[in-house]
Design a protein around this motif. Structure first.
Motif, mmCIF file in Angstrom:
data_model
loop_
_atom_site.group_PDB
_atom_site.id
_atom_site.type_symbol
_atom_site.label_atom_id
_atom_site.label_comp_id
_atom_site.label_asym_id
_atom_site.label_seq_id
_atom_site.Cartn_x
_atom_site.Cartn_y
_atom_site.Cartn_z
ATOM 1 N N LEU A 4 88.932 -5.524 -23.449
ATOM 2 C CA LEU A 4 90.218 -4.866 -23.635
ATOM 3 C C LEU A 4 89.982 -3.374 -23.583
ATOM 4 N N VAL A 5 90.756 -2.691 -22.753
ATOM 5 C CA VAL A 5 90.591 -1.245 -22.603
ATOM 6 C C VAL A 5 91.932 -0.575 -22.876
ATOM 7 N N GLU A 6 91.927 0.327 -23.871
ATOM 8 C CA GLU A 6 93.148 1.047 -24.229
ATOM 9 C C GLU A 6 93.169 2.418 -23.563
ATOM 10 N N SER A 7 94.369 2.944 -23.411
ATOM 11 C CA SER A 7 94.544 4.312 -22.927
ATOM 12 C C SER A 7 95.885 4.828 -23.431
ATOM 13 N N GLY A 8 96.055 6.146 -23.351
ATOM 14 C CA GLY A 8 97.348 6.735 -23.667
ATOM 15 C C GLY A 8 97.421 7.495 -24.973
ATOM 16 N N GLY A 9 96.355 7.496 -25.750
ATOM 17 C CA GLY A 9 96.382 8.251 -26.989
ATOM 18 C C GLY A 9 96.340 9.745 -26.726
ATOM 19 N N GLY A 10 96.507 10.518 -27.795
ATOM 20 C CA GLY A 10 96.444 11.966 -27.646
ATOM 21 C C GLY A 10 97.059 12.670 -28.826
ATOM 22 N N LEU A 11 97.311 13.958 -28.626
ATOM 23 C CA LEU A 11 97.901 14.817 -29.657
ATOM 24 C C LEU A 11 99.352 15.100 -29.295
ATOM 25 N N VAL A 12 100.231 14.918 -30.251
ATOM 26 C CA VAL A 12 101.653 15.139 -30.016
ATOM 27 C C VAL A 12 102.278 15.734 -31.273
ATOM 28 N N GLN A 13 103.331 16.497 -31.098
ATOM 29 C CA GLN A 13 104.029 17.058 -32.248
ATOM 30 C C GLN A 13 104.953 16.007 -32.864
ATOM 31 N N ALA A 14 105.238 16.187 -34.129
ATOM 32 C CA ALA A 14 106.160 15.278 -34.814
ATOM 33 C C ALA A 14 107.486 15.219 -34.050
ATOM 34 N N GLY A 15 108.010 14.006 -33.936
ATOM 35 C CA GLY A 15 109.234 13.801 -33.167
ATOM 36 C C GLY A 15 108.995 13.456 -31.716
ATOM 37 N N GLY A 16 107.773 13.594 -31.260
ATOM 38 C CA GLY A 16 107.440 13.309 -29.873
ATOM 39 C C GLY A 16 107.163 11.840 -29.625
ATOM 40 N N SER A 17 106.742 11.562 -28.398
ATOM 41 C CA SER A 17 106.504 10.178 -27.975
ATOM 42 C C SER A 17 105.164 10.042 -27.284
ATOM 43 N N GLY A 72 103.245 -6.358 -19.693
ATOM 44 C CA GLY A 72 103.467 -6.126 -18.281
ATOM 45 C C GLY A 72 103.730 -7.429 -17.551
ATOM 46 N N SER A 73 104.247 -7.301 -16.341
ATOM 47 C CA SER A 73 104.576 -8.484 -15.549
ATOM 48 C C SER A 73 103.337 -9.287 -15.191
ATOM 49 N N ALA A 74 102.198 -8.649 -15.150
ATOM 50 C CA ALA A 74 100.944 -9.335 -14.825
ATOM 51 C C ALA A 74 100.323 -10.008 -16.034
ATOM 52 N N LYS A 75 100.943 -9.903 -17.187
ATOM 53 C CA LYS A 75 100.538 -10.550 -18.439
ATOM 54 C C LYS A 75 99.253 -10.018 -19.038
ATOM 55 N N ASN A 76 98.429 -9.315 -18.256
ATOM 56 C CA ASN A 76 97.159 -8.870 -18.828
ATOM 57 C C ASN A 76 97.250 -7.476 -19.451
ATOM 58 N N THR A 77 98.459 -6.932 -19.503
ATOM 59 C CA THR A 77 98.643 -5.597 -20.067
ATOM 60 C C THR A 77 99.698 -5.636 -21.160
ATOM 61 N N VAL A 78 99.424 -4.922 -22.232
ATOM 62 C CA VAL A 78 100.398 -4.765 -23.310
ATOM 63 C C VAL A 78 100.584 -3.278 -23.557
ATOM 64 N N TYR A 79 101.811 -2.906 -23.836
ATOM 65 C CA TYR A 79 102.156 -1.507 -24.061
ATOM 66 C C TYR A 79 102.684 -1.319 -25.482
ATOM 67 N N LEU A 80 102.531 -0.102 -25.970
ATOM 68 C CA LEU A 80 103.175 0.284 -27.218
ATOM 69 C C LEU A 80 103.857 1.623 -26.981
ATOM 70 N N GLN A 81 105.168 1.586 -26.886
ATOM 71 C CA GLN A 81 105.958 2.815 -26.750
ATOM 72 C C GLN A 81 106.249 3.324 -28.145
ATOM 73 N N MET A 82 105.808 4.535 -28.422
ATOM 74 C CA MET A 82 105.960 5.111 -29.754
ATOM 75 C C MET A 82 106.851 6.334 -29.663
ATOM 76 N N ASN A 83 108.007 6.277 -30.292
ATOM 77 C CA ASN A 83 108.966 7.370 -30.309
ATOM 78 C C ASN A 83 109.128 7.905 -31.727
ATOM 79 N N SER A 84 109.693 9.082 -31.830
ATOM 80 C CA SER A 84 109.948 9.703 -33.141
ATOM 81 C C SER A 84 108.696 9.664 -34.003
ATOM 82 N N LEU A 85 107.601 10.074 -33.436
ATOM 83 C CA LEU A 85 106.328 9.988 -34.144
ATOM 84 C C LEU A 85 106.297 10.909 -35.357
#
Length: 121
Positions: A4-17, A72-85
């Motif tokens: 399992l390989v994750e991606s998409g982390g980082g630094l964001v200001q409060a209220g961001g996504s 995802g449609s290919a089933k091998n991917t899962v996403y986490l959309q994070m809003n209002s952080l």
């Protein structure tokens, strides 16, 4: 070898996504429940959101209405959309999945390596 390989982390200001992605690779016969966990410094790892193979979802109370888990449609991917952080969302986020390898009768539980999410105030 299943990974399992994750991606998409980082630094964001409060209220961001941010949007996290987790992709499973290897000879996988069946995809079961896939989840996101997080672990903040000095705290225990906790489940944030889960999605079953049938698409049913569950969320930890503090993220309800702000986070969305999807596959995802290919089933091998899962996403986490994070809003209002919020700053309290700061943690290492881990992907977790129940997967059955080709040739195996039983599923195993797998973890990704984690991706850092930092929310500044």
């Amino acid at each position: 070898q299943v990974q399992l390989v994750e991606s998409g982390g980082g630094l964001v200001q409060a209220g961001g996504s941010l949007r996290l992605s987790c992709t499973a690779s290897g000879s996988i016969f069946r995809y079961g429940t896939m989840s996101w966990y997080r672990q903040a410094p000095g705290k225990q790892r906790e489940v944030v959101a889960s999605i079953t193979s049938g698409g049913n979802t569950n969320y930890e109370d503090s993220v309800k209405g702000r986070f969305t888990i999807s596959r995802g449609s290919a089933k091998n991917t899962v996403y986490l959309q994070m809003n209002s952080l919020k700053p309290e969302d700061t943690a290492v986020y881990y992907c977790n999945a129940d997967l059955t390898s080709d040739g195996s009768l039983f599923s195993r539980n797998y973890w990704g390596q984690g991706t850092q999410v930092t929310v500044s105030s």
